[in-house]
Design an enzyme around this catalytic site. Structure first.
Site, PDB file in Angstrom:
ATOM      1  N   ARG A  94      45.502 106.416  14.602  1.00  0.00           N
ATOM      2  CA  ARG A  94      44.526 105.442  14.113  1.00  0.00           C
ATOM      3  C   ARG A  94      44.988 104.818  12.796  1.00  0.00           C
ATOM      4  O   ARG A  94      44.743 103.651  12.528  1.00  0.00           O
ATOM      5  CB  ARG A  94      43.169 106.116  13.931  1.00  0.00           C
ATOM      6  N   ASP A 111      39.889 114.136   9.363  1.00  0.00           N
ATOM      7  CA  ASP A 111      38.769 114.166  10.302  1.00  0.00           C
ATOM      8  C   ASP A 111      37.546 114.633   9.521  1.00  0.00           C
ATOM      9  O   ASP A 111      37.469 115.788   9.100  1.00  0.00           O
ATOM     10  CB  ASP A 111      39.089 115.134  11.441  1.00  0.00           C
ATOM     11  N   ASN A 132      32.057 104.551   3.984  1.00  0.00           N
ATOM     12  CA  ASN A 132      31.734 103.741   5.145  1.00  0.00           C
ATOM     13  C   ASN A 132      31.787 104.515   6.460  1.00  0.00           C
ATOM     14  O   ASN A 132      31.160 104.115   7.441  1.00  0.00           O
ATOM     15  CB  ASN A 132      32.713 102.559   5.205  1.00  0.00           C
ATOM     16  N   TYR A 162      20.332 109.933  13.981  1.00  0.00           N
ATOM     17  CA  TYR A 162      21.059 108.930  13.202  1.00  0.00           C
ATOM     18  C   TYR A 162      20.147 108.311  12.141  1.00  0.00           C
ATOM     19  O   TYR A 162      20.543 108.171  10.973  1.00  0.00           O
ATOM     20  CB  TYR A 162      21.597 107.840  14.128  1.00  0.00           C
ATOM     21  N   LYS A 178      20.588 108.493   7.886  1.00  0.00           N
ATOM     22  CA  LYS A 178      20.648 107.349   6.977  1.00  0.00           C
ATOM     23  C   LYS A 178      19.612 107.458   5.862  1.00  0.00           C
ATOM     24  O   LYS A 178      19.866 107.030   4.729  1.00  0.00           O
ATOM     25  CB  LYS A 178      20.511 106.041   7.758  1.00  0.00           C
ATOM     26  N   VAL A 220      25.383  94.907  14.010  1.00  0.00           N
ATOM     27  CA  VAL A 220      26.471  94.023  14.423  1.00  0.00           C
ATOM     28  C   VAL A 220      27.207  94.608  15.628  1.00  0.00           C
ATOM     29  O   VAL A 220      27.264  95.825  15.807  1.00  0.00           O
ATOM     30  CB  VAL A 220      27.457  93.822  13.240  1.00  0.00           C
ATOM     31  N   THR A 232      29.812  95.926  16.642  1.00  0.00           N
ATOM     32  CA  THR A 232      31.001  96.736  16.404  1.00  0.00           C
ATOM     33  C   THR A 232      30.994  97.884  17.409  1.00  0.00           C
ATOM     34  O   THR A 232      30.089  98.000  18.239  1.00  0.00           O
ATOM     35  CB  THR A 232      30.992  97.311  14.975  1.00  0.00           C
TER      36      THR A 232
END
Length: 261
Positions: free
Chosen positions: A37, A55, A81, A156, A160, A188, A190
């Site tokens: 990656r 990781d 991020n 999730y 946040k 978005v 992604t």
């Protein structure tokens, strides 16, 4: 020009923000979870200063990442991020925490505790923190709730809110030393957001770039931003000092680390 580190920068917002910041003349370091990656990210972001590999579902690799980042010196900006959205409850081998919770909450907490303080510290949150259930905080690591009760979407949202709680604690502890902010970059299309997402990647990246360059009122304590760099509002739970104390205490107990004064 600034020295900037962006975690989770192999695709999506992280990669797009890195490319813009490199083009604007900043020294940008990327992060990838594997060597393959990393190679892809460096090809997609020519001019990046380098790539750190770790990781973030591994406690030992996350700690090693902090050591390697510190060896590079002090960054002007760190953008937390990296994130994980939907998936099964999979628990980490070393902490038995759901991988999603580790990547989204424990990893940025560990890095905050162990890395040199930057001038600006940015955490990526989401508007979904507004539908989180604060009552789930006491079971942050899903030890009481079992696999049968796992709901990746609800989890999730909770992570946040937990990121906001941590960011707000750091903002108060490091007042006058570091500017700390959270971002809702938008929903978005992604890899994380999915193909039906309605918002613009460019609007979210604009917020990353503005905050990375310090183009906002840095006297604000723990501000929360929406796409296009607009100042937004967190829910009341995110600024609740009792919930903040609970979140940090749980993270301290799980990691053995405390946010430096």
């Amino acid at each position: 020009m600034s020295r900037i580190l962006i975690t989770g920068s192999t695709d999506g917002f992280g990669l797009a923000a890195a490319r813009q910041l490199v083009q604007k003349g900043h020294t940008v370091y990327l992060h990838a979870r594997s060597a393959s990656r990393a190679a892809e990210a460096e090809k997609a972001c020519p001019g990046a200063a380098g790539t750190l590999i770790a990781d973030f579902s591994s406690l030992s690799e996350t700690k090693r990442f902090a050591e390697e980042a510190n060896a590079l010196g002090i960054f002007d900006v760190v953008i937390h991020n990296a994130g994980l959205y939907l998936g099964p409850i999979r628990r980490t081998e070393d902490t038995q925490v759901p991988v999603q919770v580790f990547v989204n909450v424990l990893a940025p907490y560990i890095l905050t505790c162990l890395m040199n303080k930057p001038k600006r510290l940015i955490y990526i949150s989401s508007t979904l923190h507004k539908i989180a259930d604060p009552n789930n905080l006491n079971d942050m690591f899903w030890t009481q709730r079992g696999e049968a009760q796992w709901d990746a979407f609800k989890a999730y949202c909770d992570t946040k809110l937990q990121v906001n709680l941590v960011a707000n604690v750091v903002a108060k502890k490091w007042k006058g030393v570091t500017s700390v902010a959270t971002i809702h970059p938008g929903w978005v299309a992604t890899k994380l957001g999915g193909g039906q997402a309605p918002d613009s990647l460019e609007d979210g990246v604009e917020t990353y770039v503005k905050l990375a360059e310090g183009d906002y009122d840095q006297s604000l304590i723990g501000p929360y931003f929406d796409p296009k760099g607009k100042l937004g509002e967190q829910i009341a739970a995110a600024v609740d000092e009792g919930l903040q104390e609970t979140a940090v205490k749980l993270l301290e107990e799980k990691t053995g680390l405390k946010i430096p004064a």
